[in-house]
Design a protein around this motif. Structure first.
Motif, mmCIF file in Angstrom:
data_model
loop_
_atom_site.group_PDB
_atom_site.id
_atom_site.type_symbol
_atom_site.label_atom_id
_atom_site.label_comp_id
_atom_site.label_asym_id
_atom_site.label_seq_id
_atom_site.Cartn_x
_atom_site.Cartn_y
_atom_site.Cartn_z
ATOM 1 N N ALA A 279 37.042 45.821 44.880
ATOM 2 C CA ALA A 279 35.937 44.830 44.629
ATOM 3 C C ALA A 279 35.764 44.000 45.720
ATOM 4 O O ALA A 279 36.560 43.854 46.572
ATOM 5 N N PHE B 137 32.644 45.653 41.403
ATOM 6 C CA PHE B 137 33.795 46.388 41.188
ATOM 7 C C PHE B 137 33.332 47.996 41.092
ATOM 8 O O PHE B 137 32.586 48.383 40.496
ATOM 9 N N ALA C 283 33.558 46.171 48.286
ATOM 10 C CA ALA C 283 34.496 46.925 47.069
ATOM 11 C C ALA C 283 34.807 48.463 47.879
ATOM 12 O O ALA C 283 35.855 48.743 47.403
#
Length: 293
Positions: free
Chosen positions: A181, A202, A285
């Motif tokens: 993330a 994420f 992420a």
């Protein structure tokens, strides 16, 4: 500015704090770090007859891993959260948001629960907590319940907490394999600034080089509460990560945002910056996911 008059209470346990909240029937406010509560009392944003300090309750402190999940006590201060080794290793976006919150003086006082229950649309921690699928533990006399952080907020400064409920911990599930993330924030200044836009993203890959099997993109400061960007998430799932894909998702996130004009920035500027920050958060992420695969 002077504080208004109120009765001050210092319970010796979580159970006693919940009993006081029940007894005061909505005429009590919880004091942890005080960085929001005391300012709002001075500004007369609201008043209260009772202030209940939980500042000495050790049950509300600590970060611990158990059964694959991580429990963060409600009174964990933001400075400690930003530097906690377990949080930095496992939940890098949350540590990043904590490190960006306010000044060192504010971070040393502010608590994770305070940043959540204040329910400010521009708060730094809720987007990352939502991106990780975190849950909030709410306790009152006679019982407790666990709810997704995503479901806590009903509007600016408003949550689903009942007047007699206390947020005692945040629970983060074990990250999926090959997941990561990122968190990005934009303010008018480099530091000490309320977010114009903040984004947490994420992603979980289906194998180290596989397509994206799960995604969450969470936008702050562009709606009355932190909001998911479903169009962006749908654009990501099932596709292999690439610059073109992340650009497509970023544009979709801009369309999902609901910013307003105010003295700090126009809605059009915020919408454009959602796209920029979403792309950066997705890049972070992916880097996080590959570093931990």
């Amino acid at each position: 500015m002077l504080l208004p008059r109120f009765d001050y209470h210092e319970p010796g346990s979580v159970a006693e704090a919940c009993e006081l909240l029940s007894q005061f029937k909505g005429k009590g406010k919880v004091l942890a770090g005080g960085t929001d509560l005391l300012v709002n009392l001075k500004k007369k944003v609201f008043t209260t007859a009772n202030v209940i300090s939980v500042g000495k309750l050790t049950d509300l402190k600590g970060v611990e891993k158990k059964d694959g999940r991580v429990r963060i006590g409600a009174r964990e201060n933001v400075a400690d959260l930003a530097e906690n080794a377990l949080v930095k290793q496992t939940f890098a976006a949350l540590a990043s948001g904590a490190g960006w919150l306010g000044s060192p003086l504010v971070r040393n006082l502010a608590t994770i629960a305070g940043n959540v229950v204040s329910a400010r649309p521009a708060a730094d921690l809720p987007p990352s907590l939502i991106a990780y699928g975190a849950e909030a533990m709410l306790q009152k006399t006679g019982g407790e319940r666990t709810v997704p952080v995503e479901s806590l907020f009903t509007g600016p400064g408003a949550t689903i907490l009942a007047p007699d409920e206390l947020l005692t911990a945040l629970i983060l599930p074990a990250p999926l394999p090959n997941s990561g993330a990122g968190y990005q924030k934009l303010g008018v200044r480099e530091a000490l600034e309320i977010s114009l836009v903040n984004v947490a993203a994420f992603i979980a890959l289906d194998g180290p080089d596989g397509p994206i099997k799960a995604a969450r993109v969470v936008l702050g400061s562009v709606g009355p509460t932190p909001i998911r960007a479903p169009s962006a998430e749908n654009a990501l799932i099932g596709e292999k990560p690439s610059e073109a894909l992340f650009e497509k998702a970023a544009n979709a996130a801009s369309g999902d945002s609901r910013p307003i004009d105010d003295f700090r920035g126009s809605a059009a500027y915020r919408r454009a910056m959602v796209g920029v920050l979403t792309k950066r958060a997705l890049d972070a992420a992916l880097e996080d996911a590959r570093a931990r695969s």
